[in-house]
Design a protein around this motif. Structure first.
Motif, PDB file in Angstrom:
ATOM      1  N   GLY A  23      83.023  -9.490  59.006  1.00 58.30           N
ATOM      2  CA  GLY A  23      82.480  -9.671  57.610  1.00 58.30           C
ATOM      3  C   GLY A  23      82.853 -10.927  57.007  1.00 58.30           C
ATOM      4  O   GLY A  23      84.104 -11.480  56.806  1.00 58.30           O
ATOM      5  N   GLY A  24      82.051 -11.649  56.298  1.00 62.88           N
ATOM      6  CA  GLY A  24      82.331 -13.166  55.703  1.00 62.88           C
ATOM      7  C   GLY A  24      81.934 -13.242  54.203  1.00 62.88           C
ATOM      8  O   GLY A  24      81.451 -14.359  53.827  1.00 62.88           O
ATOM      9  N   THR A  27      85.836 -12.384  50.415  1.00 60.23           N
ATOM     10  CA  THR A  27      86.862 -11.571  50.953  1.00 60.23           C
ATOM     11  C   THR A  27      87.317 -11.935  52.228  1.00 60.23           C
ATOM     12  O   THR A  27      88.466 -12.354  52.479  1.00 60.23           O
ATOM     13  N   VAL A  45      83.263 -13.187  61.909  1.00 61.30           N
ATOM     14  CA  VAL A  45      81.956 -12.671  62.517  1.00 61.30           C
ATOM     15  C   VAL A  45      80.992 -12.161  61.084  1.00 61.30           C
ATOM     16  O   VAL A  45      81.788 -11.456  60.239  1.00 61.30           O
ATOM     17  N   GLY A  53      78.583 -13.003  51.038  1.00 62.81           N
ATOM     18  CA  GLY A  53      78.373 -11.593  50.901  1.00 62.81           C
ATOM     19  C   GLY A  53      77.575 -11.254  49.560  1.00 62.81           C
ATOM     20  O   GLY A  53      76.555 -12.139  49.424  1.00 62.81           O
ATOM     21  N   ILE A  54      77.955 -10.431  48.634  1.00 63.73           N
ATOM     22  CA  ILE A  54      77.246 -10.122  47.446  1.00 63.73           C
ATOM     23  C   ILE A  54      76.961 -11.317  46.712  1.00 63.73           C
ATOM     24  O   ILE A  54      75.959 -11.412  45.988  1.00 63.73           O
ATOM     25  N   THR A 131      75.525 -12.490  63.579  1.00 66.20           N
ATOM     26  CA  THR A 131      76.362 -11.720  64.424  1.00 66.20           C
ATOM     27  C   THR A 131      76.863 -10.326  64.011  1.00 66.20           C
ATOM     28  O   THR A 131      77.594 -10.273  63.074  1.00 66.20           O
ATOM     29  N   PHE A 133      79.329  -6.939  64.125  1.00 68.97           N
ATOM     30  CA  PHE A 133      80.320  -6.029  64.737  1.00 68.97           C
ATOM     31  C   PHE A 133      79.597  -4.928  65.217  1.00 68.97           C
ATOM     32  O   PHE A 133      78.948  -4.344  64.185  1.00 68.97           O
ATOM     33  N   ASP A 172      83.177  -0.660  58.611  1.00 64.88           N
ATOM     34  CA  ASP A 172      82.580  -0.521  59.677  1.00 64.88           C
ATOM     35  C   ASP A 172      83.709  -0.279  60.928  1.00 64.88           C
ATOM     36  O   ASP A 172      83.626   0.631  61.762  1.00 64.88           O
ATOM     37  N   CYS A 193      68.602  -7.634  42.723  1.00 60.87           N
ATOM     38  CA  CYS A 193      68.882  -8.408  41.559  1.00 60.87           C
ATOM     39  C   CYS A 193      67.470  -9.376  42.113  1.00 60.87           C
ATOM     40  O   CYS A 193      66.762  -9.393  42.861  1.00 60.87           O
ATOM     41  N   TRP A 228      71.582  -6.761  32.891  1.00 60.82           N
ATOM     42  CA  TRP A 228      72.067  -7.689  32.554  1.00 60.82           C
ATOM     43  C   TRP A 228      71.759  -8.858  33.319  1.00 60.82           C
ATOM     44  O   TRP A 228      70.868  -8.650  34.405  1.00 60.82           O
ATOM     45  N   LEU A 294      75.141  -3.884  46.811  1.00 61.34           N
ATOM     46  CA  LEU A 294      75.681  -2.358  47.102  1.00 61.34           C
ATOM     47  C   LEU A 294      77.112  -2.726  46.234  1.00 61.34           C
ATOM     48  O   LEU A 294      77.799  -3.510  46.640  1.00 61.34           O
ATOM     49  N   ARG A 392      86.017  -4.087  49.213  1.00 59.97           N
ATOM     50  CA  ARG A 392      85.647  -2.494  48.343  1.00 59.97           C
ATOM     51  C   ARG A 392      85.820  -1.309  48.993  1.00 59.97           C
ATOM     52  O   ARG A 392      85.517  -0.295  48.425  1.00 59.97           O
ATOM     53  N   VAL A 406      85.595  -5.757  41.718  1.00 61.46           N
ATOM     54  CA  VAL A 406      84.732  -7.119  41.085  1.00 61.46           C
ATOM     55  C   VAL A 406      85.260  -8.090  42.236  1.00 61.46           C
ATOM     56  O   VAL A 406      86.403  -7.939  42.727  1.00 61.46           O
TER      57      VAL A 406
HETATM   58  C1  LIG Z   1      74.188  -5.512  41.357  1.00 58.39           C
HETATM   59  C2  LIG Z   1      75.849  -5.999  41.322  1.00 58.39           C
HETATM   60  C3  LIG Z   1      76.393  -6.217  40.511  1.00 58.39           C
HETATM   61  C4  LIG Z   1      77.702  -6.524  40.529  1.00 58.39           C
HETATM   62  N1  LIG Z   1      78.211  -7.579  39.641  1.00 58.39           N
HETATM   63  C5  LIG Z   1      79.423  -8.002  39.555  1.00 58.39           C
HETATM   64  C6  LIG Z   1      79.773  -8.976  39.071  1.00 58.39           C
HETATM   65  O1  LIG Z   1      79.136  -9.508  37.989  1.00 58.39           O
HETATM   66  N2  LIG Z   1      80.956  -9.602  39.263  1.00 58.39           N
HETATM   67  C7  LIG Z   1      81.826  -9.258  40.278  1.00 58.39           C
HETATM   68  O2  LIG Z   1      82.991  -9.852  40.656  1.00 58.39           O
HETATM   69  N3  LIG Z   1      81.356  -8.180  41.148  1.00 58.39           N
HETATM   70  C8  LIG Z   1      80.159  -7.524  40.849  1.00 58.39           C
HETATM   71  N4  LIG Z   1      79.682  -6.520  41.675  1.00 58.39           N
HETATM   72  C9  LIG Z   1      80.735  -5.955  42.703  1.00 58.39           C
HETATM   73  C10 LIG Z   1      81.012  -7.098  43.922  1.00 58.39           C
HETATM   74  O3  LIG Z   1      79.774  -7.711  44.033  1.00 58.39           O
HETATM   75  C11 LIG Z   1      81.352  -6.333  45.085  1.00 58.39           C
HETATM   76  O4  LIG Z   1      82.229  -5.130  44.839  1.00 58.39           O
HETATM   77  C12 LIG Z   1      82.197  -7.453  46.026  1.00 58.39           C
HETATM   78  O5  LIG Z   1      81.377  -8.313  46.431  1.00 58.39           O
HETATM   79  C13 LIG Z   1      82.569  -6.499  47.356  1.00 58.39           C
HETATM   80  O6  LIG Z   1      82.980  -7.390  48.327  1.00 58.39           O
HETATM   81  P1  LIG Z   1      83.479  -7.314  49.389  1.00 58.39           P
HETATM   82  O7  LIG Z   1      83.620  -8.327  50.187  1.00 58.39           O
HETATM   83  O8  LIG Z   1      84.240  -5.701  49.782  1.00 58.39           O
HETATM   84  O9  LIG Z   1      82.018  -6.723  50.189  1.00 58.39           O
HETATM   85  P2  LIG Z   1      80.675  -7.490  50.588  1.00 58.39           P
HETATM   86  O10 LIG Z   1      80.282  -8.588  49.407  1.00 58.39           O
HETATM   87  O11 LIG Z   1      79.504  -6.431  50.609  1.00 58.39           O
HETATM   88  O12 LIG Z   1      80.852  -8.306  51.756  1.00 58.39           O
HETATM   89  C14 LIG Z   1      80.834  -7.628  53.086  1.00 58.39           C
HETATM   90  C15 LIG Z   1      80.461  -8.697  54.139  1.00 58.39           C
HETATM   91  O13 LIG Z   1      80.478  -8.077  55.591  1.00 58.39           O
HETATM   92  C16 LIG Z   1      79.423  -8.176  56.228  1.00 58.39           C
HETATM   93  N5  LIG Z   1      79.077  -7.254  57.099  1.00 58.39           N
HETATM   94  C17 LIG Z   1      78.714  -5.916  57.038  1.00 58.39           C
HETATM   95  N6  LIG Z   1      78.837  -5.370  58.185  1.00 58.39           N
HETATM   96  C18 LIG Z   1      78.942  -6.180  58.931  1.00 58.39           C
HETATM   97  C19 LIG Z   1      79.054  -6.079  60.550  1.00 58.39           C
HETATM   98  N7  LIG Z   1      78.871  -4.789  61.115  1.00 58.39           N
HETATM   99  N8  LIG Z   1      79.042  -6.874  61.197  1.00 58.39           N
HETATM  100  C20 LIG Z   1      79.316  -8.335  60.585  1.00 58.39           C
HETATM  101  N9  LIG Z   1      79.410  -8.601  59.246  1.00 58.39           N
HETATM  102  C21 LIG Z   1      78.982  -7.271  58.533  1.00 58.39           C
HETATM  103  C22 LIG Z   1      78.089  -8.583  55.062  1.00 58.39           C
HETATM  104  O14 LIG Z   1      77.056  -9.010  55.669  1.00 58.39           O
HETATM  105  C23 LIG Z   1      78.921  -9.105  53.903  1.00 58.39           C
HETATM  106  O15 LIG Z   1      78.833 -10.668  53.951  1.00 58.39           O
HETATM  107  C24 LIG Z   1      78.397  -6.382  41.530  1.00 58.39           C
HETATM  108  C25 LIG Z   1      77.814  -5.527  42.742  1.00 58.39           C
HETATM  109  C26 LIG Z   1      76.616  -5.518  42.622  1.00 58.39           C
HETATM  110  C27 LIG Z   1      75.866  -4.752  43.826  1.00 58.39           C
END
Ligand SMILES: Cc1cc2nc3c(=O)[nH]c(=O)nc-3n(C[C@H](O)[C@H](O)[C@H](O)COP(=O)(O)OP(=O)(O)OC[C@H]3O[C@@H](n4cnc5c(N)ncnc54)[C@H](O)[C@@H]3O)c2cc1C
Length: 450
Positions: A23-24, A27, A45, A53-54, A131, A133, A172, A193, A228, A294, A392, A406
């Protein structure tokens, strides 16, 4: 269910490393960079075509404050601050008040993609984009995970490593290892968005968006929502987060497919409402996200679940690895709008056409100004001793999740997982046995503001 037998086969080892990050998002990338800066050989990966990500693929371009709520102590630094400074130098960032409870920084998500490529290149990471996982290798006789299987255009292959960091957002790896995971009863809804040009030509209509969605949304089959948005720094576009896709389990393929289509349908419906209200505007859809945003999916079960009470009372922990001041922000599944709960005891309910300010607890002489996240919440209970999660999917109750999810907070969990991975390699200890004082000291040495 009818089944087919997939024949077993030997897979080539396509890469060997000390640390493998799945996951890239920021985080995962920050975990990888922190480990690499400490001398580890790191592979990362990512199933999409970029890091972030998001923040990039789902277009969410806002990071919150790096300061406590009273603005007299910086509580977050590290790679988050480094990337903020790098984007600022590119003119791709807008800084707001350091104690603003919502918007600390707005950035250009496209510029962020390139900046993160640079960060990864400088750290000499082995990168696999496009790629996915797919599965863990069987746990070996020492209770350790030796490899994961990934799938990409070249086929299926194994990546061997000594420590694995699950930063997939959806846990995962942990889930497929059979570690206990859970879903909240009311998962926070997903949002597609969108970026628009011609936003300014909407005139007063832009300011009435909430009211328009409340009054005209039902005719366009839009659920009650919360809208927003913000201008994209360095571009002539406006990012809007106003759709709301309920009932999606992000760990289910059918739900994800439905969610993507429903999110895009809602974007068009919102555009239609705006165009009906401002027929002379030149509003145009510039870009849709490459994936649905998500807010929540699986969480791991660890030895400690961070609670809303811990967060709202600012409870200190001996093994704190992340700090935050972003308010509790519950996007309701069961009613319109959001509830915002603050560390000073106040609360706001905001929905199109509704605003109620109240207190969630009586006044007290002093208030906490930030909260803390313990290291334990990243370690899957009964998982292999060399697997840790970041992001998350950490172990939190719904109120704690509504605050800590966040990005400025999740980025720190990544940095902690990366540093912990290297400490585990250096000391030969399981991740769960690391000395929290040593981990915190290493994090601070590398730039964290703990
Ligand atoms: C609409 C919306 C608005 C938001 N507003 C804000 C905001 O204003 N400010 C803020 O800070 N946060 C906000 N958040 C929350 C925040 O974006 C997320 O909680 C945060 O990005 C989570 O980070 P993460 O790294 O855990 O997950 P993610 O950002 O989802 O990253 C997971 C990564 O893993 C990759 N991945 C997943 N499964 C696999 C797999 N099997 N193999 C390889 N790669 C994989 C994905 O492609 C992704 O790159 C918002 C969220 C949403 C949905």
């Amino acid at each position: 269910m009818t089944t087919f037998h997939e024949p077993s086969r030997d897979l080539p080892v396509i890469h060997e490393a000390d640390v493998c990050v799945l996951g890239g998002s920021c985080t995962g990338l920050f975990a990888a960079v922190r480990a690499a800066r400490l001398g580890a050989r790191v592979v990362i990966v990512e199933k999409d075509n970029c890091f972030g990500g998001i923040a990039t693929t789902a277009m969410v371009n806002v990071w919150h404050s790096l300061w406590n709520t009273s603005g007299d102590r910086q509580i977050i630094a590290g790679l988050t601050e480094e990337v903020i400074d790098r984007l600022d130098r590119r003119g791709a960032l807008k800084r707001n008040e350091k104690t603003h409870p919502s918007v600390g920084f707005a950035f250009n998500s496209e510029e962020l993609k390139i900046e993160l490529d640079e960060l990864a290149r400088e750290a000499r990471l082995k990168i696999y984009f496009h790629t996915q996982f797919a599965a863990p290798a069987p746990i070996n006789e020492n209770g350790r995970l030796a490899a994961v299987f990934v799938e990409n255009k070249s086929g299926r292959g194994a990546i061997r490593a000594r420590v694995f960091i699950d930063a997939t957002g959806d846990a995962d790896l942990a889930a497929r290892l059979g570690c206990e995971t859970y879903l909240a009863n009311h998962l926070q809804p997903a949002t597609a968005c969108a970026r628009f040009s011609g936003w300014d030509t909407l005139g007063d209509t832009a300011g009435r968006l909430g009211e328009l969605l409340r009054t005209r949304g039902p005719a366009h089959h839009l659920p009650p929502t919360f809208a927003w948005g913000c201008r994209v720094p360095g571009a002539a576009t406006y990012m809007l987060a106003a759709t709301r896709v309920h009932g999606i389990n992000p760990a289910q393929a059918d739900d994800l497919t439905h969610g993507e289509i429903e999110g895009r349908r809602q974007v068009r419906a919102i555009m239609n409402i705006l165009r009906e209200a401002a027929p002379d505007s030149r509003l145009a859809l510039e870009a849709l996200p490459s994936r649905l945003g998500l807010r929540e999916s699986r969480h791991i079960r660890s030895s400690y679940q961070l609670t809303g009470d811990d967060v709202l009372s600012g409870r200190p922990f001996e093994d704190t690895i992340a700090q935050g001041s972003y308010r509790v922000d519950v996007h309701h599944q069961d009613k319109p709008g959001i509830t915002l709960r603050y560390l000073d005891g106040t609360e706001e309910y905001c929905a199109p056409g509704a605003y109620v300010r109240s207190r969630w607890r009586p006044e007290t002489p002093t208030n906490p100004t930030f909260y803390q996240v313990p290291y334990r919440t990243l370690l899957p209970l009964n998982g292999p001793e060399n697997v840790i999660v970041a992001g998350r999917m950490l172990d939190v109750d719904p109120i704690a999740h509504a605050a800590v999810r966040v990005m400025v907070n999740m980025n720190q969990t990544g940095e902690a997982a990366g540093v912990a991975a290297v400490l585990a390699l250096e000391t030969g200890q399981p991740l769960a046995s690391l000395n929290p004082g040593l981990l915190r000291a290493k994090l601070i040495e590398g730039g964290s503001a703990l």
